[in-house]
Design an enzyme around this catalytic site. Sequence first.
Site, PDB file in Angstrom:
ATOM      1  N   TRP A 107     -61.756  75.799 -27.398  1.00  0.00           N
ATOM      2  CA  TRP A 107     -62.054  76.485 -26.525  1.00  0.00           C
ATOM      3  C   TRP A 107     -60.807  76.497 -25.368  1.00  0.00           C
ATOM      4  O   TRP A 107     -60.356  77.371 -24.860  1.00  0.00           O
ATOM      5  CB  TRP A 107     -63.285  76.011 -25.422  1.00  0.00           C
ATOM      6  CG  TRP A 107     -64.272  75.629 -26.467  1.00  0.00           C
ATOM      7  CD1 TRP A 107     -64.658  74.637 -27.555  1.00  0.00           C
ATOM      8  CD2 TRP A 107     -64.894  77.325 -27.300  1.00  0.00           C
ATOM      9  NE1 TRP A 107     -65.851  75.349 -28.204  1.00  0.00           N
ATOM     10  CE2 TRP A 107     -65.718  76.175 -27.660  1.00  0.00           C
ATOM     11  CE3 TRP A 107     -64.887  77.959 -26.210  1.00  0.00           C
ATOM     12  CZ2 TRP A 107     -67.128  77.168 -28.226  1.00  0.00           C
ATOM     13  CZ3 TRP A 107     -65.887  79.080 -27.464  1.00  0.00           C
ATOM     14  CH2 TRP A 107     -66.921  78.456 -27.891  1.00  0.00           C
ATOM     15  N   ASP A 177     -63.644  73.992 -16.722  1.00  0.00           N
ATOM     16  CA  ASP A 177     -64.647  75.105 -18.397  1.00  0.00           C
ATOM     17  C   ASP A 177     -65.146  73.273 -19.044  1.00  0.00           C
ATOM     18  O   ASP A 177     -65.381  72.088 -19.426  1.00  0.00           O
ATOM     19  CB  ASP A 177     -64.148  74.744 -19.612  1.00  0.00           C
ATOM     20  CG  ASP A 177     -64.756  75.453 -20.020  1.00  0.00           C
ATOM     21  OD1 ASP A 177     -66.741  75.155 -19.710  1.00  0.00           O
ATOM     22  OD2 ASP A 177     -64.713  75.996 -21.286  1.00  0.00           O
ATOM     23  N   LYS A 201     -76.242  73.125 -22.696  1.00  0.00           N
ATOM     24  CA  LYS A 201     -75.182  72.053 -23.549  1.00  0.00           C
ATOM     25  C   LYS A 201     -77.098  70.919 -22.194  1.00  0.00           C
ATOM     26  O   LYS A 201     -77.091  70.032 -23.242  1.00  0.00           O
ATOM     27  CB  LYS A 201     -74.220  71.682 -22.943  1.00  0.00           C
ATOM     28  CG  LYS A 201     -73.588  72.689 -23.399  1.00  0.00           C
ATOM     29  CD  LYS A 201     -72.801  72.755 -24.903  1.00  0.00           C
ATOM     30  CE  LYS A 201     -71.690  73.829 -25.578  1.00  0.00           C
ATOM     31  NZ  LYS A 201     -71.733  73.952 -26.480  1.00  0.00           N
TER      32      LYS A 201
END
Length: 365
Positions: A107, A177, A201
């Site tokens: 990511w 993030d 999440k």
Amino acid sequence: MECLPLSRGHNFSAGPAALPEAVLRRAQAELLEWGTSGASVMEVSHRGKEFMAMAEQAEADLRGLLAIPANYKVLFLQGGATQQFAQIPMNLARPEQRADYIVTGDWGEKAVREAGSLVRAQVSATSAANNYTALPPRADWDLDPASAYVHYTPNETIRGVEFHEVPDVGGVPLIADMSSTILSRRIDVSRFGLIYAGAQKNIGPSGLVVLIVREDLLERCPSTLPKIFSFAEHAAQNSLLNTPNTFGWYLAGLVFQWLKAEGGLAVIEQRNRRKAETLYDFIDTSDFYANPVDRAARSWMNVPFTLADSALDAAFLQQSRDAGLLALKGHKLVGGMRASLYNAVEQASVDALVDFMRDFARRNG
């Protein structure tokens, strides 16, 4: 329509991930008629008094959970974290400016690659050489005090690598993030310039992103930026510049209420630590399973593991699925298995996973 018996499994999905059962049941009960509105939350105006009251309460609850200082704005935006890979440099940096990126997984790679066409994105530290199984030593970071910001990913869901401390980057705004770690423990928001998180999440359903930004950074947003991309414009309109993801916002608010009722993030942090320790302790004492990540960088949220014989992977996945253990297949980039232990995953689910793993190893070892 006939209602079928409830048969929910132990959900270890990396995202979209498990939601608290109490939240799902409440949403189910309110789906057709929300409060006194006479309609579903998906059918009312986002500018009506009922929705706006809910939105204000959701923000207040999130601020309380994270102890967000008054000089930070909270935005509930559409899209996901990946969209922010571009929007952050668009809002916070000039094209000729340098921005530092700490890359500890896939990511982080995507974030710096996306930013590269918008700003002078610099990979200032990376653990690619060890296949993202550890964190780059802080002494090796090449940071520029004149950079627009420093970006990092506190938790990498694919490889299961996590920072357990907030890095000190001096006076440069730190951007995080936190898609896979937000609300999993207490944090000091004042250490960050901006935090962003995809909802799927620990917050709610996919399609919503929560962004927490220090107010002074909004002054950087270019006036030439289209309003829909401008953090400052969204902040000025209390996230109602355009029609928001109303159902996602509503469900996020229910999750915040659930977290408060459970005792807040101090309690959630203890639970998450215990869940991770339960699974890692079993893996470490087994000669049938292995985790490749440096112990100091192991994620609480995402636990990848491999079997001693990869030829058994298919059997493990099929038999675990038959036992009600869902979504254990590892990411396609790394293979093996992965158990994601987000807030809504209960200790009983982790215990059931360990029991299955023990039995599978006994039968196949």
